[in-house]
Design an enzyme around this catalytic site. Structure first.
Site, PDB file in Angstrom:
ATOM      1  N   TYR A 107      -1.447  -2.842  -7.033  1.00 40.41           N
ATOM      2  CA  TYR A 107      -1.328  -3.669  -5.574  1.00 40.41           C
ATOM      3  C   TYR A 107      -2.581  -3.690  -4.951  1.00 40.41           C
ATOM      4  O   TYR A 107      -3.364  -2.693  -4.901  1.00 40.41           O
ATOM      5  CB  TYR A 107      -0.389  -2.703  -4.571  1.00 40.41           C
ATOM      6  CG  TYR A 107      -0.410  -3.511  -3.470  1.00 40.41           C
ATOM      7  CD1 TYR A 107       0.215  -4.884  -3.088  1.00 40.41           C
ATOM      8  CD2 TYR A 107      -0.972  -3.055  -2.201  1.00 40.41           C
ATOM      9  CE1 TYR A 107       0.360  -5.427  -2.178  1.00 40.41           C
ATOM     10  CE2 TYR A 107      -1.073  -3.894  -1.228  1.00 40.41           C
ATOM     11  CZ  TYR A 107      -0.436  -4.918  -1.156  1.00 40.41           C
ATOM     12  OH  TYR A 107      -0.345  -5.853   0.199  1.00 40.41           O
TER      13      TYR A 107
ATOM     14  N   ASP B  29      -9.585  -9.850   8.276  1.00 37.83           N
ATOM     15  CA  ASP B  29      -9.324  -8.495   8.034  1.00 37.83           C
ATOM     16  C   ASP B  29     -10.149  -7.380   8.468  1.00 37.83           C
ATOM     17  O   ASP B  29      -9.623  -6.399   8.860  1.00 37.83           O
ATOM     18  CB  ASP B  29      -8.569  -8.400   6.717  1.00 37.83           C
ATOM     19  CG  ASP B  29      -7.828  -7.095   6.377  1.00 37.83           C
ATOM     20  OD1 ASP B  29      -7.072  -7.158   7.332  1.00 37.83           O
ATOM     21  OD2 ASP B  29      -7.882  -6.543   5.275  1.00 37.83           O
TER      22      ASP B  29
ATOM     23  N   ASN C 260       6.003  -8.783   1.386  1.00 42.88           N
ATOM     24  CA  ASN C 260       4.521  -8.384   1.419  1.00 42.88           C
ATOM     25  C   ASN C 260       4.014  -9.328   0.365  1.00 42.88           C
ATOM     26  O   ASN C 260       2.832  -8.839   0.021  1.00 42.88           O
ATOM     27  CB  ASN C 260       4.525  -7.014   1.287  1.00 42.88           C
ATOM     28  CG  ASN C 260       3.070  -6.740   1.465  1.00 42.88           C
ATOM     29  OD1 ASN C 260       2.423  -7.261   2.527  1.00 42.88           O
ATOM     30  ND2 ASN C 260       2.343  -5.835   0.818  1.00 42.88           N
TER      31      ASN C 260
ATOM     32  N   CYS D 144       0.522  -8.526  11.219  1.00 42.87           N
ATOM     33  CA  CYS D 144       0.864  -8.729  12.501  1.00 42.87           C
ATOM     34  C   CYS D 144       0.122  -9.924  13.037  1.00 42.87           C
ATOM     35  O   CYS D 144      -0.080 -10.125  14.423  1.00 42.87           O
ATOM     36  CB  CYS D 144       0.607  -7.441  13.580  1.00 42.87           C
ATOM     37  SG  CYS D 144       1.510  -6.131  13.393  1.00 42.87           S
TER      38      CYS D 144
ATOM     39  N   ARG E  52       1.640 -12.277  -1.291  1.00 41.93           N
ATOM     40  CA  ARG E  52       0.445 -12.528  -0.901  1.00 41.93           C
ATOM     41  C   ARG E  52      -0.184 -13.740  -1.543  1.00 41.93           C
ATOM     42  O   ARG E  52       0.040 -14.021  -2.585  1.00 41.93           O
ATOM     43  CB  ARG E  52      -0.481 -11.279  -1.290  1.00 41.93           C
ATOM     44  CG  ARG E  52      -0.190 -10.045  -0.472  1.00 41.93           C
ATOM     45  CD  ARG E  52      -0.554 -10.032   0.873  1.00 41.93           C
ATOM     46  NE  ARG E  52      -0.315  -8.474   1.460  1.00 41.93           N
ATOM     47  CZ  ARG E  52      -0.928  -8.123   2.712  1.00 41.93           C
ATOM     48  NH1 ARG E  52      -2.228  -8.745   2.956  1.00 41.93           N
ATOM     49  NH2 ARG E  52      -0.306  -7.198   3.099  1.00 41.93           N
TER      50      ARG E  52
ATOM     51  N   ARG F 130       0.786  -1.181  -0.148  1.00 44.17           N
ATOM     52  CA  ARG F 130       0.034   0.030   0.033  1.00 44.17           C
ATOM     53  C   ARG F 130       0.888   1.237  -0.016  1.00 44.17           C
ATOM     54  O   ARG F 130       1.938   1.292   0.620  1.00 44.17           O
ATOM     55  CB  ARG F 130      -0.705   0.092   1.461  1.00 44.17           C
ATOM     56  CG  ARG F 130      -2.113  -0.863   1.111  1.00 44.17           C
ATOM     57  CD  ARG F 130      -2.997  -1.005   2.179  1.00 44.17           C
ATOM     58  NE  ARG F 130      -2.241  -1.204   3.435  1.00 44.17           N
ATOM     59  CZ  ARG F 130      -1.937  -0.717   4.433  1.00 44.17           C
ATOM     60  NH1 ARG F 130      -1.766   0.532   4.403  1.00 44.17           N
ATOM     61  NH2 ARG F 130      -1.447  -1.189   5.550  1.00 44.17           N
TER      62      ARG F 130
ATOM     63  N   HIS G   2     -10.580  -2.808  11.328  1.00 42.02           N
ATOM     64  CA  HIS G   2      -9.408  -3.528  10.799  1.00 42.02           C
ATOM     65  C   HIS G   2      -9.556  -4.850  11.616  1.00 42.02           C
ATOM     66  O   HIS G   2      -8.296  -5.089  12.523  1.00 42.02           O
ATOM     67  CB  HIS G   2      -8.455  -2.660  10.761  1.00 42.02           C
ATOM     68  CG  HIS G   2      -7.253  -3.222   9.875  1.00 42.02           C
ATOM     69  ND1 HIS G   2      -6.057  -3.027  10.141  1.00 42.02           N
ATOM     70  CD2 HIS G   2      -7.335  -4.222   8.893  1.00 42.02           C
ATOM     71  CE1 HIS G   2      -5.077  -3.605   9.337  1.00 42.02           C
ATOM     72  NE2 HIS G   2      -5.912  -4.264   8.688  1.00 42.02           N
TER      73      HIS G   2
ATOM     74  N   LYS H  38      -9.797  -2.062   1.270  1.00 42.84           N
ATOM     75  CA  LYS H  38      -9.477  -0.983   2.059  1.00 42.84           C
ATOM     76  C   LYS H  38     -10.075   0.135   2.013  1.00 42.84           C
ATOM     77  O   LYS H  38     -10.413   1.049   2.700  1.00 42.84           O
ATOM     78  CB  LYS H  38      -7.878  -0.838   2.131  1.00 42.84           C
ATOM     79  CG  LYS H  38      -7.004  -2.123   2.308  1.00 42.84           C
ATOM     80  CD  LYS H  38      -7.203  -2.538   3.898  1.00 42.84           C
ATOM     81  CE  LYS H  38      -6.162  -3.729   4.410  1.00 42.84           C
ATOM     82  NZ  LYS H  38      -6.644  -4.233   5.611  1.00 42.84           N
TER      83      LYS H  38
ATOM     84  N   SER I  61      -1.507  -4.402  10.117  1.00 49.05           N
ATOM     85  CA  SER I  61      -1.058  -5.212   9.006  1.00 49.05           C
ATOM     86  C   SER I  61       0.046  -5.946   9.252  1.00 49.05           C
ATOM     87  O   SER I  61       1.066  -5.440   9.851  1.00 49.05           O
ATOM     88  CB  SER I  61      -0.901  -4.212   7.597  1.00 49.05           C
ATOM     89  OG  SER I  61      -2.035  -3.327   7.608  1.00 49.05           O
TER      90      SER I  61
HETATM   91  C1  OXD Z   1      -3.389  -4.576   4.898  1.00 52.54           C
HETATM   92  C2  OXD Z   1      -3.918  -5.738   4.322  1.00 52.54           C
HETATM   93  O1  OXD Z   1      -2.416  -4.120   4.469  1.00 52.54           O
HETATM   94  O2  OXD Z   1      -4.853  -6.339   4.985  1.00 52.54           O
HETATM   95  O3  OXD Z   1      -3.676  -4.382   6.036  1.00 52.54           O
HETATM   96  O4  OXD Z   1      -3.772  -6.194   3.199  1.00 52.54           O
HETATM   97 MN    MN Z   2      -5.406  -5.369   6.643  1.00 59.52          MN
END
Ligand code: OXD
Ligand code: MN
Length: 593
Positions: free
Chosen positions: A208, A286, A376, A261, A378, A80, A237, A217, A259
């Protein structure tokens, strides 16, 4: 006007707001073709074939990963872009100190120029989608216009997309107006602009997920948080998890972590052997939309129907349900590929293979100092792939929440678990939460920043007003959830983690469930309720009890310093800082000697 590719459906014709808006933006972007997505399996196959033939997707070995594909993004477009994300409210003060702001007029003009002619030679996909369970009064419709087939295929996994969304919309004009164009991916021409007052999002110059899948988001957090304040609910979130005990009673919790974590790991947790007979159900990993229902309780729905999870660190040990979820019908982004056409990332089970193709498509050898998978990187999969997917994912009312949990990544100070004294103290714990930064957003790693409710990058309005809205929610509830703070990431002096995390977090969750049920006494400290020494069930855990005590310790000096360090953060909120939070800080400081 561009050619139409798909037959015009009845419901679309009945919605002149939608057709005239699409026509207007198609005139601006000038695509060669317009494709209205119907969400069907046939369409998925056609779009996938197109993505493969144009090199957007690489097929994986169908024997190992049936129906699964790898996407490699531009190396400058892997997370992001918080510094290029804007809240375009009419008044700057309404965006608040944690958001970048641009005036709506400037944003529409600036991005309008970029969008002008931006889809020449390309297809504009019209993606109608619903966030929220089918038929739910809490669901919201969005329509995303994009030139990215990767976005169209990802939205199909992450949302309820296509004809069912058009049916849900009917003739209404009440939908999120999303416009996205990949552009040339130059960060100088990248803007993710939100117009809360218009229920619109314009995103240019990034492919992305967090910048381009506008349902996630952009709508389900930034715009929805604004709508939630206006309409009296919360867009958060948060993961949503149901814990079913051996007697068949299920307790639902929602938990906010920044994010990367461990929300997905916690949401899909498999309990250790000690918890025989327990079943954990994932409702969401999420995002949670929280509403008070007529019973006076807080209920949660997951607006999404898929997971966009961080791959590195995911293994059979850390998250077996995620590994099962990605074993078929998965879309991977920026992971490494094995010679046999499988996938690989750092932290996966076993030794790395001797040779890989790295996330940028370059040969990679074991022992190389470079990471094979982007940190990062995914996976994107439908929630129905998860063996622990809750049967209530599609429940229009969602699930009743008994506990809210806030957790940052803190090397020190914050104990393993602590229960707030009451709602206002719990809101204070969430609002002042801090975390060390991760790879999910561009920028430096490991810096401590205040991240209220893990919403700092996602709150679509002034964060002080957001805190006040949280405080005000109490009055709407007869039985508000209990609020807890956790920290899986505390370290010893040598820098080693004190708590093993992952499935062992069930031990902390069990304490939370017992506290909520009212069956357990706790120890009162000046900062909240914590487990009595020896109270956390550690049976079968191979770790020195002193380390657990260290993880749980409440240290006045550390907590005092933390409360003191809040001063500039609170000062930034100016007159939007809720008085109740300022009082909470003074109250806690007066107790910390
Ligand atoms: C974030 C995601 O960046 O869920 O929080 O992708
Ligand atoms: Mn997230």
């Amino acid at each position: 006007m561009a050619n139409r590719e798909a037959p015009v459906s009845e419901s679309k014709l009945q919605n002149p707001h939608l057709t005239s808006w699409v026509d207007e933006l198609a005139r601006l972007c000038k695509p060669d073709r317009v494709h209205w997505c119907d969400g069907s399996e046939g369409e998925r196959q056609r779009l996938t074939a197109l993505a493969v033939s144009s090199g957007v997707l690489l097929p994986l070995d169908p024997a190992q990963y049936p129906n699964s594909f790898l996407h490699r993004s531009n190396p400058n477009d892997v997370a992001r872009s918080e510094q290029l994300t804007f809240i375009c409210s009419k008044n700057q003060a309404d965006a608040g100190p944690t958001n970048n702001w641009m005036s709506p007029a400037e944003a529409y003009a600036k991005l309008g120029k970029l969008f002008d002619g931006s889809m020449r030679g390309r297809t504009l996909y019209v993606i109608p989608y619903v966030m929220g369970p089918p038929g739910s009064e809490f669901a919201k419709v969005g329509v995303e216009l994009t030139d990215s087939v990767y976005v169209a295929l990802s939205m199909r996994l992450m949302t309820r997309m296509g004809s069912e969304a058009l049916e849900a919309l009917g003739s209404s004009a009440d939908f999120n107006h999303g416009l996205h164009c990949t552009g040339d991916l130059s960060p100088e021409r990248r803007f993710i602009c939100h117009f809360p007052e218009d229920n619109a999002v314009w995103s240019f110059g990034s492919g992305y997920g967090g910048n381009a899948l506008l349902g996630k988001k952009c709508l389900a957090l930034r715009i929805a948080s604004y709508l939630g304040r206006r309409e009296g609910w919360l867009a958060e979130h948060m993961l949503i998890l149901g814990a079913e005990d051996p007697e068949g009673r299920t307790t639902y919790v929602a938990a906010a972590f920044p994010s990367a974590c461990g929300k997905t790991n916690f949401a899909m947790m498999v309990p250790p052997a000690r918890f025989k007979g327990w079943k954990l159900w994932t409702v969401g990993d999420d995002i949670a939309w929280l509403h008070v229902r007529p019973d006076g309780k807080l209920w949660a729905v997951n607006p999404e129907r898929g997971y966009f999870g961080v791959a590195p660190g995911t293994s059979l040990k850390s998250n077996p349900n995620a590994m099962k979820s990605v074993s078929h019908d998965a879309l991977f982004t920026n992971v490494a590929m094995t010679k046999e056409g499988g996938v690989w990332w750092e932290g996966m089970d076993g030794d790395p293979p001797d040779e890989l193709i790295d996330w940028q498509g370059r040969p990679w050898k074991k022992g190389s100092p470079e990471k094979a998978a982007q940190p990062n990187s995914r996976f994107t999969v439908a929630a129905s792939n998860n063996p622990a997917c809750s049967p209530h994912l599609d429940d229009p009312h969602g699930v009743p929440i008994s506990a809210l949990i806030f957790g940052g990544r803190r090397s020190s100070t914050v104990p393993l678990v602590l229960q707030s004294f009451n709602w206002a103290h719990g809101v204070f714990l969430g609002a002042t939460m801090a975390s060390e930064t991760t790879a999910a957003a561009g920028g430096k790693l490991g810096e401590l920043r205040r991240d209220p409710m893990a919403m700092r990058p996602f709150c679509g309005y002034n964060v002080g007003d957001y805190m006040q809205h949280w405080l005000d929610m109490q009055r709407r509830m007869v039985a508000p959830p209990k609020i807890f703070q956790v920290n899986w990431f505390r370290r010893d002096k040598e820098g080693a983690l004190l708590w093993p995390g992952y499935g062992e977090n069930m031990r902390v969750l069990k304490w939370i469930i017992d506290r909520v049920a009212g069956t357990l006494n706790a120890r009162e400290t000046p900062f909240g309720w914590v487990p009595h020494p020896g109270q956390l069930d550690l049976t079968g855990l191979d770790i020195a009890p002193e380390r657990v005590e260290q993880a749980m310790a409440v240290r006045d000096d550390e907590l005092r310093a933390d409360l003191e360090s809040l001063a500039p953060f609170f000062a930034d909120l100016g007159d939007r800082l809720p008085e109740a939070l300022s009082f909470q800080r003074h109250l806690l400081l007066s107790r910390a000697r």
